[in-house]
Motif scaffolding. Sequence first.
Motif, PDB file in Angstrom:
ATOM      1  N   VAL A   1      39.951  41.821  53.319  1.00  0.00           N
ATOM      2  CA  VAL A   1      41.240  41.870  52.612  1.00  0.00           C
ATOM      3  C   VAL A   1      42.235  42.674  53.449  1.00  0.00           C
ATOM      4  N   THR A   2      43.510  42.394  53.221  1.00  0.00           N
ATOM      5  CA  THR A   2      44.560  43.244  53.785  1.00  0.00           C
ATOM      6  C   THR A   2      45.724  43.258  52.813  1.00  0.00           C
ATOM      7  N   SER A   3      46.474  44.340  52.844  1.00  0.00           N
ATOM      8  CA  SER A   3      47.659  44.449  51.999  1.00  0.00           C
ATOM      9  C   SER A   3      48.570  45.497  52.612  1.00  0.00           C
ATOM     10  N   LEU A   4      49.830  45.515  52.198  1.00  0.00           N
ATOM     11  CA  LEU A   4      50.761  46.481  52.774  1.00  0.00           C
ATOM     12  C   LEU A   4      50.321  47.910  52.495  1.00  0.00           C
ATOM     13  N   ASN A   5      49.872  48.145  51.276  1.00  0.00           N
ATOM     14  CA  ASN A   5      49.448  49.486  50.893  1.00  0.00           C
ATOM     15  C   ASN A   5      47.923  49.578  51.024  1.00  0.00           C
ATOM     16  N   LEU A   6      47.474  50.345  52.020  1.00  0.00           N
ATOM     17  CA  LEU A   6      46.032  50.373  52.307  1.00  0.00           C
ATOM     18  C   LEU A   6      45.221  51.029  51.205  1.00  0.00           C
TER      19      LEU A   6
ATOM     20  N   LEU B   1      42.478  37.282  40.472  1.00  0.00           N
ATOM     21  CA  LEU B   1      41.965  35.988  40.025  1.00  0.00           C
ATOM     22  C   LEU B   1      41.296  35.244  41.177  1.00  0.00           C
ATOM     23  N   HIS B   2      41.806  35.464  42.387  1.00  0.00           N
ATOM     24  CA  HIS B   2      41.197  34.839  43.568  1.00  0.00           C
ATOM     25  C   HIS B   2      39.838  35.479  43.855  1.00  0.00           C
ATOM     26  N   ALA B   3      39.798  36.817  43.781  1.00  0.00           N
ATOM     27  CA  ALA B   3      38.534  37.513  44.049  1.00  0.00           C
ATOM     28  C   ALA B   3      37.462  37.086  43.043  1.00  0.00           C
ATOM     29  N   GLU B   4      37.867  37.000  41.791  1.00  0.00           N
ATOM     30  CA  GLU B   4      36.924  36.611  40.735  1.00  0.00           C
ATOM     31  C   GLU B   4      36.340  35.226  41.023  1.00  0.00           C
ATOM     32  N   ALA B   5      37.204  34.294  41.414  1.00  0.00           N
ATOM     33  CA  ALA B   5      36.739  32.922  41.682  1.00  0.00           C
ATOM     34  C   ALA B   5      35.844  32.884  42.916  1.00  0.00           C
ATOM     35  N   ILE B   6      36.206  33.644  43.956  1.00  0.00           N
ATOM     36  CA  ILE B   6      35.387  33.639  45.185  1.00  0.00           C
ATOM     37  C   ILE B   6      34.000  34.203  44.881  1.00  0.00           C
ATOM     38  N   LEU B   7      33.978  35.336  44.160  1.00  0.00           N
ATOM     39  CA  LEU B   7      32.682  35.968  43.888  1.00  0.00           C
ATOM     40  C   LEU B   7      31.795  35.091  43.004  1.00  0.00           C
ATOM     41  N   ALA B   8      32.408  34.201  42.222  1.00  0.00           N
ATOM     42  CA  ALA B   8      31.625  33.338  41.330  1.00  0.00           C
ATOM     43  C   ALA B   8      31.224  32.023  42.003  1.00  0.00           C
ATOM     44  N   HIS B   9      31.647  31.815  43.256  1.00  0.00           N
ATOM     45  CA  HIS B   9      31.338  30.536  43.918  1.00  0.00           C
ATOM     46  C   HIS B   9      30.084  30.691  44.784  1.00  0.00           C
ATOM     47  N   PRO B  10      29.122  29.768  44.637  1.00  0.00           N
ATOM     48  CA  PRO B  10      27.850  29.942  45.364  1.00  0.00           C
ATOM     49  C   PRO B  10      27.959  29.793  46.871  1.00  0.00           C
TER      50      PRO B  10
ATOM     51  N   ARG C   1      33.543  32.254  54.634  1.00  0.00           N
ATOM     52  CA  ARG C   1      34.030  33.644  54.664  1.00  0.00           C
ATOM     53  C   ARG C   1      35.501  33.638  54.273  1.00  0.00           C
ATOM     54  N   CYS C   2      35.794  34.260  53.153  1.00  0.00           N
ATOM     55  CA  CYS C   2      37.156  34.218  52.601  1.00  0.00           C
ATOM     56  C   CYS C   2      37.848  35.554  52.806  1.00  0.00           C
ATOM     57  N   ALA C   3      39.146  35.496  53.058  1.00  0.00           N
ATOM     58  CA  ALA C   3      39.940  36.719  53.203  1.00  0.00           C
ATOM     59  C   ALA C   3      41.159  36.636  52.294  1.00  0.00           C
ATOM     60  N   ILE C   4      41.422  37.686  51.566  1.00  0.00           N
ATOM     61  CA  ILE C   4      42.591  37.729  50.685  1.00  0.00           C
ATOM     62  C   ILE C   4      43.680  38.574  51.343  1.00  0.00           C
ATOM     63  N   VAL C   5      44.885  38.040  51.369  1.00  0.00           N
ATOM     64  CA  VAL C   5      46.044  38.758  51.914  1.00  0.00           C
ATOM     65  C   VAL C   5      46.959  39.101  50.738  1.00  0.00           C
ATOM     66  N   GLY C   6      47.166  40.402  50.511  1.00  0.00           N
ATOM     67  CA  GLY C   6      47.961  40.844  49.354  1.00  0.00           C
ATOM     68  C   GLY C   6      47.028  41.091  48.188  1.00  0.00           C
ATOM     69  N   THR C   7      46.886  42.363  47.787  1.00  0.00           N
ATOM     70  CA  THR C   7      45.878  42.691  46.767  1.00  0.00           C
ATOM     71  C   THR C   7      46.533  43.169  45.473  1.00  0.00           C
ATOM     72  N   GLY C   8      47.478  42.376  44.965  1.00  0.00           N
ATOM     73  CA  GLY C   8      48.147  42.714  43.703  1.00  0.00           C
ATOM     74  C   GLY C   8      47.551  41.932  42.540  1.00  0.00           C
ATOM     75  N   ASP C   9      48.410  41.528  41.605  1.00  0.00           N
ATOM     76  CA  ASP C   9      47.952  40.901  40.355  1.00  0.00           C
ATOM     77  C   ASP C   9      47.221  39.586  40.572  1.00  0.00           C
ATOM     78  N   ALA C  10      47.848  38.672  41.323  1.00  0.00           N
ATOM     79  CA  ALA C  10      47.245  37.347  41.484  1.00  0.00           C
ATOM     80  C   ALA C  10      45.924  37.430  42.240  1.00  0.00           C
ATOM     81  N   ALA C  11      45.813  38.392  43.159  1.00  0.00           N
ATOM     82  CA  ALA C  11      44.620  38.490  44.009  1.00  0.00           C
ATOM     83  C   ALA C  11      43.342  38.684  43.193  1.00  0.00           C
TER      84      ALA C  11
ATOM     85  N   THR D   1      36.429  47.299  43.992  1.00  0.00           N
ATOM     86  CA  THR D   1      36.169  46.547  42.751  1.00  0.00           C
ATOM     87  C   THR D   1      35.512  45.203  43.030  1.00  0.00           C
ATOM     88  N   TRP D   2      35.826  44.626  44.179  1.00  0.00           N
ATOM     89  CA  TRP D   2      35.434  43.230  44.414  1.00  0.00           C
ATOM     90  C   TRP D   2      34.445  43.089  45.573  1.00  0.00           C
TER      91      TRP D   2
END
Length: 380
Positions: A35-40, A19-28, A7-17, A49-50
Motif C-alpha cells: 500500500v501507499t498513501s500521502l500520509n504514511l 472496501l478494496h482491502a476487504e474484497a482482496i482479503l476475501a478472494h482466494p 499480488r495487489c497494491a492499494i494506492v490511497g488508504t482512505g474510505d474507499a480503500a 488492519t488489513w
Amino acid sequence: MTSTTLRCAIVGTGDAARLHAEAILAHPAAELSAVTSLNLDVARAFAKTWGEPAVYDSLESLLAEAAPDVVLLCTPPATHADAALAAFAAGAHVICEKPPATSLVDVRRMEAAARAAGREFAVVFQQRSGTATQHVQQLLRSGAVGRPLVAQCNTLWYRPDAYFDVPWRGTWASEGAGTLLQHGIHQVDLLNYLAGPWAAASGRLWRLARDTETEDTATGTIQFASGLIAQVTSTVLAPRQSSAIRIDTELATIELEHLYGHGHANWRITPAPDVPEAVAAGWQLPEAEVPSGHTPILHGVLDALATGSALPDIATGASESFGLLTAMYQSAQDDGRLVRPDELTADNAATRSLRAEVTELRPEVTELRPDASQTTEIFG
Ligand SMILES: NC(=O)c1ccc[n+]([C@@H]2O[C@H](COP(=O)([O-])OP(=O)(O)OC[C@H]3O[C@@H](n4cnc5c(N)ncnc54)[C@H](O)[C@@H]3O)[C@@H](O)[C@H]2O)c1
C-alpha cells in the motif's frame, strides 16, 4: 496461496480503500501485498488492519520494489490518470475507483495505455453488480418488457458543508466537477448500463446552497438510442436521501430505490394492466440473490485476471459513460442544448475539462444552519 496468486497494491488508504482491502482479503487468488498513501501514518495504520502489507512512501517505489500484478487506485479523482499510466508502464493491471478521471481525454488515455501494455483497466461501477441488475438488463435488452419509453434517474443525497472541508472536494481542479460527476455518476452509469447506448444529452448546473466552486445540483435529459427519454437530477441537498431509477416501458414500470447499494428488495417490476399474469410471472427476479457492492465487482475482476479471461462488462466501457457525463457538462456550458457522442472528439474543450457554467442561486448572506457534521453514513 497458489502460484496464481495476484499480488495487489492499494494506492490511497482512505474510505474507499477499506472496501478494496476487504474484497482482496476475501478472494482466494489474491493477496494485499503493498500500500501507499500521502500520509504514511495513515497508510501504516491501514496496513495493520488489513494483513500487514508492505508500506511504501510513493507509487514509484511501490511499483519498482513490490512489482504488483494489480494496482487499485483509491486516491482522489485528479490523480487517477497519471497513476494508472505509471502502473500500466510497470506491467500491472489497474482497478480504478470512480470517477475514473476528471476528463474524457484522460479516460481515453488510460484505456489506450492499457491496450498498449496488454493489461486490463477496470473501473469500480459497483452499482452495475448484483443479480437484479443483470436480470433487469436482460428484460430490457431482450424486449421482454417492450420498448423503454420514459425514465427518471435521481441521486438525491445530502452532503453538509463539513463534507466540503476536505481540501480536494468542491473544486474543478481536484474533483474535476461537482455532484453529477462525484455522485450522480453511479445512477447515470447504471441507467446507461441497463438501457444504453445514449444518443444525446443535455445538462444544467446549479449552486443552490453549498460554498463550492462546482455544482451542488445538476439537472439534465438523456436521449437513448432506443428512444428512451430520461430526466436526471443529482444533488447534495436532499435531507431524505435516495438513489433511484424508474423506467416505464410499453409493458412495465421498473423501479429501483436504494441509497448506496441494492439487493432484490430494492427493485420493483409492475406490469401494465393488460399484461397476462403468466407473462409478468416470468419477469420475477431470480431466487439466488447477490446484492450490488464492491466485493462482487472486485471479485468479478479478480476472477477474470486470475484466469486470464475477459473482464466482466460491469467493470468496462468507462469512456462510454464518462462521455455521457461529458456531454451533460458541455451542454451546461452551451445553454442546455443536446450534445451527441460524435461531438466528443479530442479537439473539443469539454473532453479536456468538464468546467462549465454553474448558475449561482445562493442567497448572498446565508443563514446559520444546524451543525450538519452530525450526519452519519456519508459515502461516495
Ligand atoms: N465507489 C464508491 O462508491 C466510492 C465511495 C467513496 C469514494 N469513492 C472514490 O474513491 C476515491 C477516494 O475517495 P475516498 O472517499 O476514499 O477519499 P479519502 O480522502 O478518504 O482517501 C483518499 C486517500 O488518498 C490519499 N492520496 C491522495 N492523493 C494521493 C496521491 N497522489 N498518492 C497517494 N495517495 C494519495 C490520501 O492521503 C487518502 O488516504 C475517489 O475517487 C472517490 O470518488 C468511490
